[in-house]
Design a protein around this motif. Structure first.
Motif, short mmCIF file in Angstrom:
data_model
loop_
_atom_site.label_atom_id
_atom_site.label_comp_id
_atom_site.label_asym_id
_atom_site.label_seq_id
_atom_site.Cartn_x
_atom_site.Cartn_y
_atom_site.Cartn_z
N PHE A 184 13.33 27.53 3.57
CA PHE A 184 13.64 26.73 4.75
C PHE A 184 12.47 25.80 5.11
CE2 PHE A 184 13.32 26.35 9.43
CZ PHE A 184 14.46 25.60 9.66
N LEU A 185 11.25 26.34 5.14
CA LEU A 185 10.07 25.54 5.52
C LEU A 185 9.80 24.42 4.52
CD1 LEU A 185 7.65 28.40 6.67
CD2 LEU A 185 8.98 26.87 8.12
N ILE A 186 9.94 24.73 3.23
CA ILE A 186 9.66 23.72 2.20
C ILE A 186 10.68 22.60 2.24
CG2 ILE A 186 9.66 23.33 -0.30
CD1 ILE A 186 8.32 26.05 -0.61
N LEU A 187 11.96 22.95 2.41
CA LEU A 187 12.99 21.91 2.45
C LEU A 187 12.81 21.00 3.66
CD1 LEU A 187 16.13 23.93 1.30
CD2 LEU A 187 14.86 22.20 0.02
N VAL A 188 12.46 21.59 4.80
CA VAL A 188 12.17 20.76 5.98
C VAL A 188 10.97 19.86 5.70
CG1 VAL A 188 11.39 20.80 8.38
CG2 VAL A 188 13.17 22.37 7.63
N PHE A 189 9.95 20.40 5.08
CA PHE A 189 8.73 19.64 4.78
C PHE A 189 9.06 18.42 3.91
CE2 PHE A 189 5.00 18.60 2.31
CZ PHE A 189 3.97 18.68 3.22
N PHE A 190 9.77 18.64 2.81
CA PHE A 190 10.03 17.53 1.89
C PHE A 190 11.10 16.58 2.42
CE2 PHE A 190 7.87 20.41 -1.05
CZ PHE A 190 6.99 19.51 -1.63
N TYR A 191 11.96 17.08 3.30
CA TYR A 191 12.92 16.17 3.94
C TYR A 191 12.18 15.14 4.80
CZ TYR A 191 16.36 14.50 7.31
OH TYR A 191 17.13 13.70 8.11
#
Length: 683
Positions: free
Chosen positions: A53-60
């Motif tokens: 969840f954190l990584i996807l938000v970061f790269f989004y």
């Protein structure tokens, strides 16, 4: 192939699914009473889902930030604040619902607490991540290579800290702080780069202070929210125990505090800075008045308004005289014409003013009694309008306070006056030319004068031979080349091109020659030579003009060429060993494009060894951009090919052969620009 929009939709969908799975897993763990502090598969799965969840938000948000271009700093802060309001409002509603269920319905279940907390995980992650990338843009504004490297280390280290979410470290663990403290310090170090603050005016700085303060408050609120939830035993995934999240809080909050502090400290200097900007705008308006070829009276009015405003004078006058010292025009501000004439006469007599240079003095008490009775002026500034020892008039300024005119005032107004003196002279010269129908003749004279500025021959030496040819696209042009002997074995070769053409370009070409002649005596390395030239030319070039130049220092004793390029065409180098020509690559920015001391960062000196039989070809862009009747450009490739096939000639014959070839290519096409080429053959 998936489009960018589809990829984003997939990322968002996976993000939502990972959040829901994490919530579901934590609900199951809560219902089964699983020991969440024991390292096992459930902990690893929770860590995996949280990190996903954190990584996807970061790269989004990383992708979103790379797409956004052109927004001002304040606009970006406003958008970030809008997001903060929405997320904070959702959080407040959830807190109120939690309070309502607890105090009034007495139905505050563990499942409800866990649900509300997981929603807060999403809110906090969205806020911190978006703020992180906004701060990143601000920090990397006007970045250096070192700052770029530091930021990359911080960003990668931050992402690497996600690994520890698999272990769910406790704040009582020493390892937790061993990781968190260095990471937070690295973030704070990068946060000290706030160059963007200097580019805001006073109004924008006040807005930015309020916006960054509110963003900092949102950060503090979200941290408090997570901290209060951390005391509930029902939450399974404690975000406060995440090094990644805590480091984000430290960075986002720290940059908000630093931003507010630096903005506040910069406010006192902003007024002075804006005053200087206003002076530059006045200077530009005065220059535009000259360029627009307006009549003399309009120039006088612009000068009087600009100087009065720049010095905050209480009264001002401008007295203009012709070549016979007869007054032709009197303009005033807050003073009558007769009073202005009498005041100047009295002050000139008192100060024994000879009208050769500006003078700023305090006025003796009672000196103006009988001339001006309604105001008690205590300081005066007199500036002559002079050009080439010709006095065109006098500018006078009065203030009611003593020592009212600073050194900066005197220098600025003197510059305005000198420009006006030049403009007056130009107006009168042009009028005479038009009246006597000798405009073309005067241009022919100017052309001959300009030709004398270029070397008509080159002295022979034992190291190389050199030849050149130049042809203006108008009666006069802006191409320039020259060679200077600085020692027995070293020479400096220069080629330059003023933007535009005609008399304006020729005027700046003459200025450039004078500046280069002065700088060559200092023997600076080529890149330093260009930096000094940029500093000097920035003071005299019009705002919309610039000069490209290349400087070559030929050291015949060592057999090397040191060269720097200021935005000019790439030189051609022919190697006798390889029997081929190539372009001498070097970065560089034109003179006058960046009018700041850090221009030197944009030019470099490169060194190239040469051998007997090698050639160096210099030229201006008029040659490359010349077109034939079919509209084809001459281009670099034709020049390279010609060089490859004609290096057996002397430089004089090379130049002659080239012009025959070049004129044949152009045919009857009209010349659009200046043509210049210089050929050097090493012996």
């Amino acid at each position: 192939m998936l489009s960018r929009e589809n990829i984003i939709r997939i990322v968002v969908s996976v993000n939502i699914v990972s959040w829901l799975l994490l919530l579901g897993l934590n609900l199951i763990t809560l219902l089964q009473g699983y020991d969440k502090t024991t390292f096992g598969v459930p902990i690893a799965i929770r860590g995996l889902l949280l990190n996903l969840f954190l990584i996807l938000v970061f790269f989004y948000f990383k992708a979103r930030s790379e797409e956004e271009r052109g927004s001002s700093f304040v606009d970006q802060l406003v958008r970030l604040l809008d997001v903060g309001w929405v997320l904070a409002l959702i959080s407040i509603v959830l807190r109120f619902a939690d309070f309502f269920f607890d105090q009034f319905l007495h139905d505050r279940s563990a499942q409800m607490i866990l649900l509300f907390y997981h929603i807060h995980i999403g809110l906090v992650t969205l806020f911190l991540t978006q703020t992180f990338f906004v701060w990143k843009k601000f920090i990397l504004y006007q970045r250096s290579r070192r700052l770029q490297l530091t930021w990359q280390i911080f960003e990668y280290a931050l992402l690497a800290s996600l690994f520890f979410n698999f272990f769910q470290l406790d704040s009582s663990d020493a390892l937790f702080y061993i990781i968190l403290i260095p990471l937070s310090l690295l973030g704070i170090i990068t946060a000290f780069n706030l160059k963007w603050v200097a580019y805001l005016d006073v109004r924008d700085k006040w807005k930015a202070i309020l916006l960054t303060f509110l963003i900092g408050l949102f950060c503090a609120y979200f941290f408090w929210n997570l901290s209060t939830y951390a005391r509930d035993t029902e939450i399974v995934t404690n975000l406060i125990q995440s090094v990644y999240i805590l480091a984000l809080f430290v960075f986002v909050g720290g940059y908000s505090v630093l931003g507010c502090a630096v903005l506040l400290f910069n406010l006192p200097t902003s007024v002075v800075f804006e005053q200087k900007i206003e002076e530059l705008l006045d200077f530009q308006r005065l220059t535009q008045t000259f360029q627009a070829k307006e009549n003399e009276t309009q120039v006088y009015e612009t000068l009087l308004q600009s100087t009065s405003k720049a010095s905050d004078a209480d009264a001002a006058w401008l007295i203009v005289a012709n070549e016979n010292r007869q007054i032709t025009n009197v303009l005033t501000k807050n003073i009558q014409k007769q009073q202005a004439l009498a005041t100047e006469k009295k002050i000139v007599k008192e100060l024994k003013y000879t009208a050769q240079s500006p003078i700023s003095e305090n006025i003796r008490k009672g000196l103006l009694d009988g001339i001006i009775d309604d105001m008690n002026y205590q300081s005066v500034l007199l500036v002559p309008l002079i050009f080439q020892d010709k006095l065109h008039g006098t500018l006078g300024l009065l203030k009611t306070q003593k020592d009212g005119f600073t050194t900066d005032n005197v220098e600025l107004i003197s510059t305005f006056a000198r420009m006006t003196g030049v403009a007056i002279e130009n107006f009168r010269l042009v009028s005479k030319v038009i009246e006597n129908e000798r405009y073309q003749e005067s241009l022919n004279i100017a052309r001959k004068v300009q030709q004398k500025l270029l070397p008509d021959h080159f002295d022979d030496n034992n190291y190389f031979e050199i030849s050149a040819f130049s042809q203006s696209g108008d009666e006069v042009g802006g191409d320039y080349y020259d060679i200077f002997q600085i020692s027995d074995s070293r020479v400096i070769l220069i080629i330059g091109d003023v933007s535009g053409k005609g008399t304006s370009a020729a005027f700046h070409m003459a200025q450039m020659k004078g500046i280069f002649h002065s700088l060559v005596e200092l023997h600076p390395p080529p890149h330093r030579f260009l930096a000094l030239a940029n500093n000097a030319l920035s003071r005299c070039l019009d705002k919309d003009q610039f000069i490209t130049a290349s400087v070559f220092m030929i050291d015949s004793e060592k057999g090397v060429i040191h060269h720097a390029r200021g935005g000019h065409c790439l030189a051609i180098y022919y190697s006798n060993e390889t029997q081929s020509s190539s372009l001498l690559q070097n970065k560089g920015m034109g003179l006058g494009l960046l009018r700041r001391p850090d221009y030197i960062k944009h030019v470099t000196t490169k060194t190239h060894s040469y051998q007997s039989g090698d050639w160096l070809i210099l030229y201006t862009d008029g040659i490359l951009e010349a077109r034939n009747a079919d509209g084809d450009e001459f281009g670099e490739q034709r020049l390279l090919t010609f060089t490859d096939t004609h290096t057996g000639l002397s430089t004089t014959h090379f130049i002659d052969a080239f012009w025959d070839y070049f004129r044949h290519f152009c045919g009857e096409s009209e010349q659009q620009d200046d043509y210049t080429i210089v050929a050097v053959r090493f012996l």
